[in-house]
Enzyme design. Sequence first.
Site, PDB file in Angstrom:
ATOM      1  N   HIS A  96     -94.734  24.576   8.270  1.00 53.36           N
ATOM      2  CA  HIS A  96     -95.333  25.844   8.707  1.00 53.36           C
ATOM      3  C   HIS A  96     -95.206  26.102  10.207  1.00 53.36           C
ATOM      4  O   HIS A  96     -96.139  26.630  10.840  1.00 53.36           O
ATOM      5  CB  HIS A  96     -96.805  25.909   8.263  1.00 53.36           C
ATOM      6  CG  HIS A  96     -96.981  25.562   6.811  1.00 53.36           C
ATOM      7  ND1 HIS A  96     -96.729  26.462   5.804  1.00 53.36           N
ATOM      8  CD2 HIS A  96     -97.302  24.397   6.207  1.00 53.36           C
ATOM      9  CE1 HIS A  96     -96.921  25.864   4.639  1.00 53.36           C
ATOM     10  NE2 HIS A  96     -97.251  24.617   4.858  1.00 53.36           N
ATOM     11  N   CYS A  97     -94.070  25.699  10.766  1.00 56.62           N
ATOM     12  CA  CYS A  97     -93.819  25.909  12.212  1.00 56.62           C
ATOM     13  C   CYS A  97     -94.899  25.247  13.073  1.00 56.62           C
ATOM     14  O   CYS A  97     -95.189  25.713  14.179  1.00 56.62           O
ATOM     15  CB  CYS A  97     -93.728  27.380  12.578  1.00 56.62           C
ATOM     16  SG  CYS A  97     -92.348  28.218  11.834  1.00 56.62           S
ATOM     17  N   ALA A  98     -95.518  24.185  12.537  1.00 61.42           N
ATOM     18  CA  ALA A  98     -96.527  23.475  13.331  1.00 61.42           C
ATOM     19  C   ALA A  98     -96.204  21.980  13.239  1.00 61.42           C
ATOM     20  O   ALA A  98     -97.050  21.173  12.856  1.00 61.42           O
ATOM     21  CB  ALA A  98     -97.916  23.784  12.809  1.00 61.42           C
TER      22      ALA A  98
END
Length: 347
Positions: free
Chosen positions: A303-305
Amino acid sequence: MATTVSIKVEEARERIGSFLGAPPSDSIVITKNCTEAINLVAKGLELKRGDVVLTSDVEHNSNHIPWMQVQKAKGIRRRFLSTPSSGEFDIEAYKSLVTKEVKVVSLAQTNNVTGASIPAREVVEIAHDSGAICMLDGAQAAPHRPVDIKKLDVDLYAISLHKMLGPSGVGALYGKNEILKKMDPLVTGGGAVSLTDLDHAEFLPPPERFEGGLLNYAGVIGSKAALDYLGGIGMESVEEQTRLVNNRVTKGLVSIDKVEILAPLDPAKRGSILPFNMVGMSSHDVAMILDEVASALIRSGMHCAHPYFQSRKIDGCARASFYFYNTIDEADRFVKAVEKVASTFSM
Ligand SMILES: Cc1ncc(COP(=O)(O)O)c(C=O)c1O
């Protein structure tokens, strides 16, 4: 026709401001997404070697990488607030990190991994008391609940209109004029200046100075329609319906043995998402199978984290996201689909 377009763009700008409860005397800068809004701030602020920027370990890459670049370019230092195992915001740890060297605090109001929100008003106040300015990444908060920038007294607030039913490719940055006036533009050119000669350019005041080149005016005008629509429903109702659906799905998933929900467990603390894993299965497989067996579209992975997952040695997670148009019937169908996947595939 050109004048009509300009008027409609300005009406959309005003609507974004009023939707967020922003003081009309401040500015709404139109960007192409939330990422660009954050980049604009990170690269535009007057930061110098040694200044500290405080973010957290659960930021989206959009509120992580721009600061990393500024660290390389200007020699700023970075500090990170860690998320405890409860998944909730650790206000005491935050207070201890906001020292005088911190010039900027930049945090997601609601993060896109666990869905937890920060106590935004308190966070802004603590930053201000210490002399720092505060930006909130509102990409996941503004679509899901009422936001009141005036009450928050936040200095800068970044959003994605395409996460609020708007057309893709539109974001916005709210900024206090006294801060925006001192920032360098990220993209310059036509539309951002009042006059140039061969060696100099006179920049327009905010917001235009940050909007070099043609705006995505069709998208901007469409965004106003989206905000009018959301406003007509009422953000309290949007929040309530999303929570109802989230409660229902959480209750269903908690009772499935092979499902692990990422903290916090309480759906009231998780806004509009439900991050989970299934024992022995990759999140990508979970997402693909749910799509195939139930046409349930969820996201999987990190999740782009990435820093959040890497530091916890987790490969990622599956994440169901809800909005006000989801129904209790859909919630029940989703739970049944997860049960089926668990009994068939999970080990
Ligand atoms: C918390 C958060 N910040 C920033 C972004 C980036 O938004 P955009 O794609 O509009 O740049 C996202 C996108 O998912 C997000 O969830």
